[in-house]
Design an enzyme around this catalytic site. Structure first.
Site, PDB file in Angstrom:
ATOM      1  N   GLU A   1       1.357  -0.276  -5.069  1.00 49.64           N
ATOM      2  CA  GLU A   1       0.202   0.558  -5.378  1.00 49.64           C
ATOM      3  C   GLU A   1       0.685   1.949  -5.770  1.00 49.64           C
ATOM      4  O   GLU A   1       1.340   2.630  -4.990  1.00 49.64           O
ATOM      5  CB  GLU A   1      -0.731   0.685  -4.175  1.00 49.64           C
ATOM      6  CG  GLU A   1      -1.958   1.530  -4.499  1.00 49.64           C
ATOM      7  CD  GLU A   1      -2.538   2.277  -3.296  1.00 49.64           C
ATOM      8  OE1 GLU A   1      -3.687   2.713  -3.394  1.00 49.64           O
ATOM      9  OE2 GLU A   1      -1.833   2.434  -2.288  1.00 49.64           O
TER      10      GLU A   1
ATOM     11  N   ASP B   1     -10.667   1.565  -4.621  1.00 46.19           N
ATOM     12  CA  ASP B   1     -10.372   2.992  -4.531  1.00 46.19           C
ATOM     13  C   ASP B   1     -11.003   3.808  -5.652  1.00 46.19           C
ATOM     14  O   ASP B   1     -10.778   5.018  -5.731  1.00 46.19           O
ATOM     15  CB  ASP B   1      -8.855   3.218  -4.553  1.00 46.19           C
ATOM     16  CG  ASP B   1      -8.209   2.944  -3.203  1.00 46.19           C
ATOM     17  OD1 ASP B   1      -8.858   3.182  -2.177  1.00 46.19           O
ATOM     18  OD2 ASP B   1      -7.052   2.474  -3.176  1.00 46.19           O
TER      19      ASP B   1
ATOM     20  N   ASP C   1       0.830  -1.201   0.000  1.00 48.83           N
ATOM     21  CA  ASP C   1       0.000   0.000   0.000  1.00 48.83           C
ATOM     22  C   ASP C   1       0.870   1.258   0.000  1.00 48.83           C
ATOM     23  O   ASP C   1       1.877   1.333   0.710  1.00 48.83           O
ATOM     24  CB  ASP C   1      -0.894  -0.026   1.244  1.00 48.83           C
ATOM     25  CG  ASP C   1      -1.849   1.129   1.329  1.00 48.83           C
ATOM     26  OD1 ASP C   1      -2.662   1.283   0.397  1.00 48.83           O
ATOM     27  OD2 ASP C   1      -1.791   1.875   2.328  1.00 48.83           O
TER      28      ASP C   1
END
Length: 617
Positions: free
Chosen positions: A379, A454, A342
């Protein structure tokens, strides 16, 4: 002057490494007057132009062969081709053909040392947001008012499966729970296998107060409302027995304020946490302003305090120590197959991302030390070129190089949901630019998605237009990179921006015939059965207005993807001779319909919003 046909693929037919050299092949039109072709490289950072030898002629195709030295000072070797034609010259590079030498970022790239795992490009991934996929054990589900997410604020709200998600402005996104868990995921493995899924990507599963669990409080424990460590180990074992893979979300940039190290709300009965205790053992795990309670949060968000990676104790816990958490879940009894890191581009020392590349490499080294074949996925919402040269990440969530341009072409929206309509030529330029900046093997292991936890769901961006959704899905499964479906896409699940994009899976849709489910299942089957779609070179055959055609070629096989994003029929004439084919019968793998290639061209009329996937019979 019309740009000549020049092509260099990057699969094993076109690129062959030896210990110290790289053998390369390219192709031109056989009747094109060419005086010389050179392959340009930069050993020792100085240009060399090496002659290409004229090779075999096959119909309209003239092959050329050359060899360049692999760079000895760095793992990455850059190269491109210089073509001399009368008084003109052309340059063939990773982003196309131009009349001048390209910048180095556009050169073809080969990394002799750092290669991504070979298994990744063969997969079809499926992303699961655990709380919304399936409830297998209601006895462990979060109850209303069971606890609060922020001190005495944000009490938990238990909702019935399938009930509407609260609007973003209501502020209950993180504290609404529907009861999805590991037992639910495990119970649906038969469904996922029937769909054709081969690898899972789970959003965070470790102990955390929110439903999204990007606010970790214990990196070594599965959240008890999702299950137990033993349950997770059993599920991974079952997945591996089925020949499937699994990667987990790694949230190492920040923790929850409820993590015992931080303990903002003073719930820890043991060692004092960093907040309100300047002498705490854990004070230097975070970044406080002196002895005050002012600290750095991720993007300024106070509930997500950033870890201090200049602290050796943090380094040891996350990646450097023998029992580091990155290594822990890659080892028995869990043996996950990789990590999705992340916001990895934001991780570093201090408030910013100081020494970011150092830590990303360290994360990679930690994972590879346990399992050299583990998948290191980053990410990045925007361009990720610098992380994708081979020595940091194997691949990225490919927003910049796939999701963003595909969204603009099919939905007419950019990443901020502003209007952004592009045509097929502009789409190809965008895709080529993004793809050409990274080595080929890393292109193949980019994780391509139309949407995710997201983003707004793609079908909702299209206002529910399932015909256009099918075109985008065909692009997803035919294009370079590893496809990943966000859960529910296969049954036309819609959803607006976060948190509405995290609706519960509507399992009732799988209990009756469903056109989208059948379509996606067929696409997955075709992808899995086609080595050309998994790792074949990409050749554009047409890009104009709203029509697009490209081939994925490998050895003597190819798959040809045709897309008409217009509402109106369009007749195309495609130069199939560029694939080495003059006369053939092509069959659509989706419908079984057939077309004739005559004199190297395919004349074909696409209906409005029609997509085809052709192969030679």
């Amino acid at each position: 002057m019309k740009t000549p046909y020049l092509f260099h693929g990057q699969d094993a037919f076109w690129v062959t490494p030896t210990q110290h050299h790289l053998k390369v092949t390219m192709v031109s039109e056989s009747d094109r007057q060419i005086s010389a072709i050179f392959v340009r490289c930069e050993p020792d950072n100085e240009e060399e132009l090496l002659d290409m030898a004229r090779g075999e002629t096959c119909g309209r195709l003239q092959y050329w062969h050359g060899e360049i030295p692999l760079n000895s000072d760095i793992p990455l070797t850059h190269y491109c081709f210089k073509i001399m034609q009368n008084n003109r010259q052309w340059w063939l590079h990773a982003q196309g053909v131009t009349p001048r030498v390209p910048g180095k970022e556009a050169h073809f790239k080969f990394n002799r040392r750092d290669q991504p795992p070979a298994w990744v490009k063969q997969q079809v991934f499926y992303q699961i947001f655990p709380d919304r996929f399936a409830n297998g054990d209601p006895s462990i589900s979060v109850q209303s008012d069971e606890y609060c997410l922020r001190g005495d604020e944000r009490p938990t709200v238990a909702k019935a499966w399938g009930a509407p998600v609260s609007d973003y402005h209501e502020g209950n996104g993180p504290n609404e729970f529907y009861g999805g868990d590991l037992a639910g995921i495990h119970s649906k493995l038969d469904y996922l296998q029937t769909l054709g899924i081969t690898a899972l990507y789970l959003n965070p599963i470790f102990t955390a107060p929110s439903n999204h669990k990007y606010d970790t409080t214990d990196y070594h424990q599965v959240d008890p409302h999702l299950g137990t460590n033993a349950q997770f180990a059993d599920m991974v074992g079952d997945l591996h027995q089925r020949g499937m893979k699994i990667i987990l979300d790694a949230v190492y940039n920040h923790t929850s304020v409820d993590h015992p190290w931080f303990d903002k709300h003073q719930r820890n009965t043991g060692e004092p946490g960093a907040y309100n205790h300047p002498t705490s053992t854990y004070r230097e795990y975070y970044q406080f302003d002196g002895d005050s309670n002012e600290y750095i949060g991720w993007k300024g968000i106070s509930s997500l305090p950033k870890l201090n990676f200049s602290n050796p104790a943090v380094q040891d816990f996350i990646y450097a120590g023998e029992e580091a958490v990155i290594k822990h879940w890659l080892q028995p009894p869990y043996q996950i197959d990789g990590w999705r890191f992340d916001v990895i581009h934001m991780l570093g020392e201090g408030a910013g991302a100081v020494n970011n590349a150092h830590y990303v490499k360290a994360f990679r080294d930690a994972a590879k030390s346990v399992n050299p074949d583990s998948y290191v996925l980053g990410e990045h919402f925007f361009e990720a070129t610098q992380w994708l040269q081979g020595d940091q990440e194997d691949g990225a969530m490919n927003y910049y190089g796939f999701a963003h341009p595909v969204r603009a072409f099919f939905a007419g929206l950019d990443i901020a949901y502003h209007r952004c309509q592009i045509n097929a030529e502009e789409l190809v330029d965008w895709l080529n630019e993004a793809r050409g900046k990274i080595p080929w093997q890393n292109q193949l292991t980019q994780l391509n998605q139309l949407d995710s936890h997201d983003t707004m769901r793609f079908l909702t961006m299209l206002d529910g237009d399932q015909d256009t959704m099918k075109l985008a899905l065909l692009m997803l499964f035919a294009y370079v990179g590893t496809p990943c479906l966000y859960y529910g896409t296969e049954v036309a699940l819609e959803g607006g921006q976060d948190p509405d994009n995290r609706r519960c899976f509507p399992w009732e849709r799988t209990e009756q015939p469903h056109e989208m489910l059948d379509f996606v299942t067929r696409l997955i089957q075709l992808r899995k059965s086609s080595p050309a779609l998994q790792e074949g070179s990409l050749q554009w055959l047409h890009a104009e207005h709203q029509q697009l055609a490209f081939a994925r070629t490998l050895d003597n096989t190819f798959s040809l993807c045709l897309l008409n994003n217009s509402d109106h029929a369009k007749t195309l004439s495609l130069p199939i001779w560029q694939l080495g084919v003059e006369h053939a019968v092509l069959q659509d793998l989706l419908t079984g319909d057939e077309w004739q290639v005559k004199d190297g061209h395919l004349a074909i009329t696409l209906a409005g919003k029609e997509g085809l996937l052709l192969t030679q019979v």
